[in-house]
Design a protein around this motif. Sequence first.
Motif, PDB file in Angstrom:
ATOM      1  N   PRO A   1       2.164  -2.077   7.199  1.00 45.92           N
ATOM      2  CA  PRO A   1       3.325  -1.308   6.725  1.00 45.92           C
ATOM      3  C   PRO A   1       3.012  -0.393   5.536  1.00 45.92           C
ATOM      4  O   PRO A   1       3.685   0.621   5.345  1.00 45.92           O
ATOM      5  CB  PRO A   1       4.340  -2.386   6.346  1.00 45.92           C
ATOM      6  N   ALA A   2       2.003  -0.708   4.752  1.00 48.75           N
ATOM      7  CA  ALA A   2       1.633   0.135   3.609  1.00 48.75           C
ATOM      8  C   ALA A   2       1.175   1.524   4.063  1.00 48.75           C
ATOM      9  O   ALA A   2       1.262   2.486   3.299  1.00 48.75           O
ATOM     10  CB  ALA A   2       0.534  -0.532   2.785  1.00 48.75           C
ATOM     11  N   LEU A   3       0.721   1.638   5.310  1.00 47.67           N
ATOM     12  CA  LEU A   3       0.240   2.923   5.805  1.00 47.67           C
ATOM     13  C   LEU A   3       1.364   3.955   5.900  1.00 47.67           C
ATOM     14  O   LEU A   3       1.126   5.145   5.718  1.00 47.67           O
ATOM     15  CB  LEU A   3      -0.424   2.760   7.173  1.00 47.67           C
ATOM     16  N   ALA A   4       2.569   3.511   6.176  1.00 49.82           N
ATOM     17  CA  ALA A   4       3.698   4.430   6.365  1.00 49.82           C
ATOM     18  C   ALA A   4       4.080   5.151   5.076  1.00 49.82           C
ATOM     19  O   ALA A   4       4.609   6.264   5.114  1.00 49.82           O
ATOM     20  CB  ALA A   4       4.902   3.669   6.916  1.00 49.82           C
ATOM     21  N   ALA A   5       3.799   4.550   3.932  1.00 51.62           N
ATOM     22  CA  ALA A   5       4.219   5.131   2.655  1.00 51.62           C
ATOM     23  C   ALA A   5       3.072   5.788   1.895  1.00 51.62           C
ATOM     24  O   ALA A   5       3.206   6.111   0.727  1.00 51.62           O
ATOM     25  CB  ALA A   5       4.856   4.037   1.797  1.00 51.62           C
ATOM     26  N   GLY A   6       1.942   5.998   2.571  1.00 55.80           N
ATOM     27  CA  GLY A   6       0.781   6.557   1.891  1.00 55.80           C
ATOM     28  C   GLY A   6       0.915   8.035   1.582  1.00 55.80           C
ATOM     29  O   GLY A   6       1.540   8.792   2.320  1.00 55.80           O
ATOM     30  N   ASN A   7       0.311   8.446   0.473  1.00 48.37           N
ATOM     31  CA  ASN A   7       0.302   9.833   0.043  1.00 48.37           C
ATOM     32  C   ASN A   7      -1.153  10.252  -0.154  1.00 48.37           C
ATOM     33  O   ASN A   7      -1.855   9.668  -0.981  1.00 48.37           O
ATOM     34  CB  ASN A   7       1.089   9.962  -1.265  1.00 48.37           C
ATOM     35  N   SER A   8      -1.601  11.258   0.589  1.00 48.46           N
ATOM     36  CA  SER A   8      -3.018  11.632   0.562  1.00 48.46           C
ATOM     37  C   SER A   8      -3.470  12.174  -0.796  1.00 48.46           C
ATOM     38  O   SER A   8      -4.612  11.976  -1.195  1.00 48.46           O
ATOM     39  CB  SER A   8      -3.349  12.621   1.681  1.00 48.46           C
ATOM     40  N   GLY A   9      -2.584  12.855  -1.523  1.00 45.24           N
ATOM     41  CA  GLY A   9      -2.947  13.361  -2.857  1.00 45.24           C
ATOM     42  C   GLY A   9      -3.254  12.223  -3.813  1.00 45.24           C
ATOM     43  O   GLY A   9      -4.265  12.245  -4.534  1.00 45.24           O
ATOM     44  N   ARG A  10      -2.377  11.236  -3.818  1.00 45.27           N
ATOM     45  CA  ARG A  10      -2.644  10.053  -4.661  1.00 45.27           C
ATOM     46  C   ARG A  10      -3.855   9.296  -4.135  1.00 45.27           C
ATOM     47  O   ARG A  10      -4.640   8.736  -4.899  1.00 45.27           O
ATOM     48  CB  ARG A  10      -1.412   9.138  -4.695  1.00 45.27           C
ATOM     49  N   GLY A  11      -4.030   9.285  -2.811  1.00 48.67           N
ATOM     50  CA  GLY A  11      -5.162   8.590  -2.201  1.00 48.67           C
ATOM     51  C   GLY A  11      -6.493   9.188  -2.607  1.00 48.67           C
ATOM     52  O   GLY A  11      -7.492   8.477  -2.765  1.00 48.67           O
ATOM     53  N   ARG A  12      -6.524  10.508  -2.802  1.00 48.46           N
ATOM     54  CA  ARG A  12      -7.751  11.162  -3.277  1.00 48.46           C
ATOM     55  C   ARG A  12      -8.126  10.608  -4.654  1.00 48.46           C
ATOM     56  O   ARG A  12      -9.291  10.354  -4.942  1.00 48.46           O
ATOM     57  CB  ARG A  12      -7.563  12.678  -3.337  1.00 48.46           C
ATOM     58  N   SER A  13      -7.112  10.416  -5.507  1.00 53.97           N
ATOM     59  CA  SER A  13      -7.361   9.850  -6.840  1.00 53.97           C
ATOM     60  C   SER A  13      -7.876   8.419  -6.744  1.00 53.97           C
ATOM     61  O   SER A  13      -8.728   8.010  -7.535  1.00 53.97           O
ATOM     62  CB  SER A  13      -6.081   9.883  -7.678  1.00 53.97           C
ATOM     63  N   VAL A  14      -7.368   7.659  -5.788  1.00 54.68           N
ATOM     64  CA  VAL A  14      -7.849   6.294  -5.583  1.00 54.68           C
ATOM     65  C   VAL A  14      -9.313   6.327  -5.135  1.00 54.68           C
ATOM     66  O   VAL A  14     -10.157   5.607  -5.660  1.00 54.68           O
ATOM     67  CB  VAL A  14      -6.986   5.527  -4.549  1.00 54.68           C
ATOM     68  N   PHE A  15      -9.618   7.209  -4.172  1.00 57.50           N
ATOM     69  CA  PHE A  15     -10.972   7.307  -3.622  1.00 57.50           C
ATOM     70  C   PHE A  15     -11.980   7.669  -4.707  1.00 57.50           C
ATOM     71  O   PHE A  15     -13.051   7.076  -4.806  1.00 57.50           O
ATOM     72  CB  PHE A  15     -11.017   8.351  -2.492  1.00 57.50           C
ATOM     73  N   PHE A  16     -11.658   8.673  -5.516  1.00 59.55           N
ATOM     74  CA  PHE A  16     -12.591   9.154  -6.534  1.00 59.55           C
ATOM     75  C   PHE A  16     -12.410   8.441  -7.882  1.00 59.55           C
ATOM     76  O   PHE A  16     -13.162   8.703  -8.817  1.00 59.55           O
ATOM     77  CB  PHE A  16     -12.459  10.671  -6.708  1.00 59.55           C
ATOM     78  N   GLY A  17     -11.444   7.547  -7.979  1.00 61.71           N
ATOM     79  CA  GLY A  17     -11.199   6.830  -9.228  1.00 61.71           C
ATOM     80  C   GLY A  17     -12.107   5.622  -9.391  1.00 61.71           C
ATOM     81  O   GLY A  17     -12.862   5.244  -8.491  1.00 61.71           O
ATOM     82  N   GLY A  18     -12.017   5.004 -10.541  1.00 60.60           N
ATOM     83  CA  GLY A  18     -12.882   3.874 -10.868  1.00 60.60           C
ATOM     84  C   GLY A  18     -12.446   2.540 -10.284  1.00 60.60           C
ATOM     85  O   GLY A  18     -13.257   1.638 -10.126  1.00 60.60           O
TER      86      GLY A  18
END
Length: 194
Positions: A52-69
């Motif tokens: 269910p977490a997939l339905a509320a995902g935001n790719s812009g914030r996800g980019r920060s997660v990917f490149f974050g620490g």
Amino acid sequence: GRSPGLASLSPADLRRTLQGYPEAVRRGAGPLYRRLEVDLDKQKARLDELEPALAAGNSGRGRSVFFGGKAACSTCHTVKGEGGRVGPDLTRIGAIRTGRGLLEAVVFPSASIVRGYEPYVVNTKDGRTHMGILGRETAEAIYLVTAERAEVRIRRAAIETLAPGRVSIMPQGLDAQLSRQELGDLIAFLQSLR
């Protein structure tokens, strides 16, 4: 059961190897099969719980997660030329994997290992065990890249056994480190990569 190479076997490999042995030997291997088998029902239940977490995902914030620490994905993976080179390049991953497939790859990285990034288990004659992906080889040595992104040189003469492993060097447990929202955002970012 005491063999250091046991971790490199799948249950199917062991069954195939033992098929020509007497029934008593095959029956005696039962505990080994149980050790090797992944609890697929548990994995499926965990993925069902997280989906269910997939339905509320935001790719812009996800980019920060990917490149974050916090998730540190970019220390090993590259996206559009940015990031590390230990794991596969994810620049077009959204074109080849579904949201659930990406979720499985993040939560259970050993479930599907990309060709060319298979882990190896090396046991040396001095009793040490090394695990990592094969970075390069020479006539004198092999070079493993470990989960810590370190390159370990192992002289061929020092190798007792070299076998494929079943455990990815990508750490498991990102679902415990990230909030559900961060996990959904990360998957949304990966899905946007086409």
